[in-house]
Design an enzyme around this catalytic site. Structure first.
Site, mmCIF file in Angstrom:
data_model
loop_
_atom_site.group_PDB
_atom_site.id
_atom_site.type_symbol
_atom_site.label_atom_id
_atom_site.label_comp_id
_atom_site.label_asym_id
_atom_site.label_seq_id
_atom_site.Cartn_x
_atom_site.Cartn_y
_atom_site.Cartn_z
ATOM 1 N N CYS A 134 0.809 -1.342 0.002
ATOM 2 C CA CYS A 134 -0.124 0.040 0.048
ATOM 3 C C CYS A 134 0.968 1.300 0.058
ATOM 4 C CB CYS A 134 -1.030 0.069 1.229
ATOM 5 S SG CYS A 134 -2.348 1.017 0.829
ATOM 6 N N HIS A 177 -3.469 -5.578 1.441
ATOM 7 C CA HIS A 177 -3.294 -5.834 2.836
ATOM 8 C C HIS A 177 -3.767 -7.251 3.159
ATOM 9 C CE1 HIS A 177 -2.346 -1.814 4.025
ATOM 10 N NE2 HIS A 177 -3.378 -1.178 3.571
#
Length: 488
Positions: free
Chosen positions: A327, A430
């Protein structure tokens, strides 16, 4: 509706853990109970099936209760991105950034969302377990409170007060907290739980007897210090290595690190020596460097450079080491990050590490999606077939030539990048290491010759059962059950 609230004398007193454990105990007793936290401040979050964002602790509590997480279990989530400001998530979706004083003025709207979500949960579930935030005795925050007694008074629910004896001064914490409450709030507290006790309980008994006599309220139990209890942290970063494995993995403890729960499978892996490198600590040699997510990528990039990470990563790569960026960590690996709308602070652009040919622009609309897919790494068969699942929480849109070699495929769509030399792996996903096969494949890609599998989801279940067993053994569950179900 039958509702019971757990409040704490301090942050990290054990509120989240106690609520998770009680949810599991009640589930084992055949009750359908939903967790609820009116207001949470945390950078660890989860994506719900209904497409919103809540605190990670409430997702774990839903798992403990055996139900699907919902945005209504945590209607107000504050994600700090500066020392004085935070992104405000209202019923699962961002309404933008607010400074602390501005949020104080916004509280009536936040309160409306809190009680709307509470009503929705009450309509769907017969029992509600509520978690407070911080301490109810924070005098400066009591006006317009929706997180602790302000909620309990309006919902008219009983309260259990928990304190951490490991911090010291547990009787002062409990008595002092009670003394700072109003008369009606004091009456609402139905008992105390003392958490993280080490030693012979007989040596504590005199204090417990005094506490009950002084306050007129019962001690509902003393919970032992559970060594090696591994549950997803609400926000606090856990200690370093759990195991002393030979495969060295490090990650910078960014000032605005988010979703560090991504790394729990590595922290618990028996072959891995996992370490967070903190402010001003020297950067040790490693086999694998992880760049975590961040709630303020520009600020954290500057911090990385100030700590010597840019040179350390370049040296690591020259010696053949591997790097994984997740991310915000993926965004840092590119040439630049643009924030024209001021999503993470003032509008700005930041120079990235320049290790991947991509750049990122932050957009007002946040991506919130649960995903399933496969790794882009090619096994011996030459087919991308290692399954994984995870979730996306990001405002960034990345473009560039590096994305032509994806790191993962999510529902058939490419995501992230693998560098041409095979040393860099970057993705928006994630929970990358939560899938046992993906964890094994990534460790072997990073250089661990024969990696064992570890199923973090099975670990969570084992730990929830262990926690529930402990609560059953050390709490007056009959009294607590009666508080939740007064007519039972």
């Amino acid at each position: 509706m039958p509702t019971l609230m757990v409040q704490g004398c301090t942050s990290d007193a054990g509120k989240s853990t106690l609520v998770a454990g009680l949810c599991r105990v009640f589930k084992r007793r055949g009750l359908t109970v939903a967790p609820f936290k009116p207001q949470n401040m945390a950078l660890n979050s989860a994506v719900t099936p209904d497409g919103g964002e809540i605190g990670r602790a409430q997702a774990l509590q839903a798992q403990a209760a055996g139900i699907a997480p919902s945005v209504h279990m945590n209607p107000v989530l504050l994600k700090p991105n500066t020392d004085t400001g935070a992104q405000v998530i209202l019923q699962g979706h961002s309404i933008g950034n607010l400074e602390a004083l501005d949020y104080h003025s916004y509280k009536p709207k936040a309160a409306a969302a809190v009680f709307d979500s509470y009503a929705r949960l009450c309509a769907e579930y017969p029992y509600i377990m509520v978690e407070g935030a911080g301490s109810p005795a924070e005098i400066n925050l009591r006006e317009g409170d929706i997180a602790n007694m302000g909620f309990a008074e309006r919902a008219d629910c009983p309260v259990i007060l928990i304190a951490d004896i490991d911090k010291g001064g547990v009787f002062a914490h409990l008595v002092g907290t009670l003394a700072l409450l109003s008369a009606s709030e004091q009456a609402r507290v139905q008992g105390f739980v003392i958490n993280r006790f080490r030693g012979d309980i007989a040596l504590l008994q005199g204090g417990l007897d005094w506490l009950e006599a002084y306050t007129g309220k019962p001690v509902l139990g003393v919970l032992p210090y559970l060594h090696g209890l591994h549950l997803d942290a609400e926000d606090a970063v856990p200690e370093n290595a759990v195991n002393a494995g030979k495969f060295r993995v490090i990650a910078p403890l960014l000032p605005h690190i988010s979703n560090h729960t991504d790394f729990e499978p590595l922290r618990l892996h028996p072959q891995v020596d996992f370490r967070y490198v903190r402010h001003l600590e020297s950067i040790p040699a490693a086999d694998l460097i992880l760049l975590p997510g961040s709630k303020n990528v520009g600020f954290d990039l500057a911090w990385l450079r100030s700590q010597g990470w840019e040179a350390a990563i370049q040296q690591h790569l020259r010696y053949g080491g591997k790097v994984i960026g997740i991310c915000g960590g993926m965004q840092m690996l590119g040439h630049s990050i643009h924030d024209p709308h001021g999503i993470e602070g003032a509008p700005s652009s930041h120079k990235g590490l320049g290790l991947l040919d991509l750049e990122t622009t932050l957009q007002p609309e946040k991506q919130l999606t649960n995903r399933v897919g496969v790794l882009g790494l090619m096994p011996r068969e030459g087919v991308c077939n290692t399954p994984l699942r995870g979730y996306e929480i990001h405002c960034g849109i990345s473009t560039g030539a590096a994305l032509a070699t994806p790191a993962v495929y999510l529902e058939g769509q490419p995501d992230g990048a693998i560098s041409a030399d095979g040393q860099l792996f970057a993705t928006y996903l994630h929970g990358l290491f939560d899938s046992p096969q993906a964890l094994q494949a990534l460790l072997e890609w990073a250089g661990l010759s024969v990696a064992q599998t570890l199923d973090i989801n099975a670990v969570r279940e084992q730990q929830l059962e262990r926690l529930a067993d402990t609560l059953e053994a050390h709490l007056d569950m009959s009294a607590i059950h009666h508080l939740l179900t007064p007519c039972a």
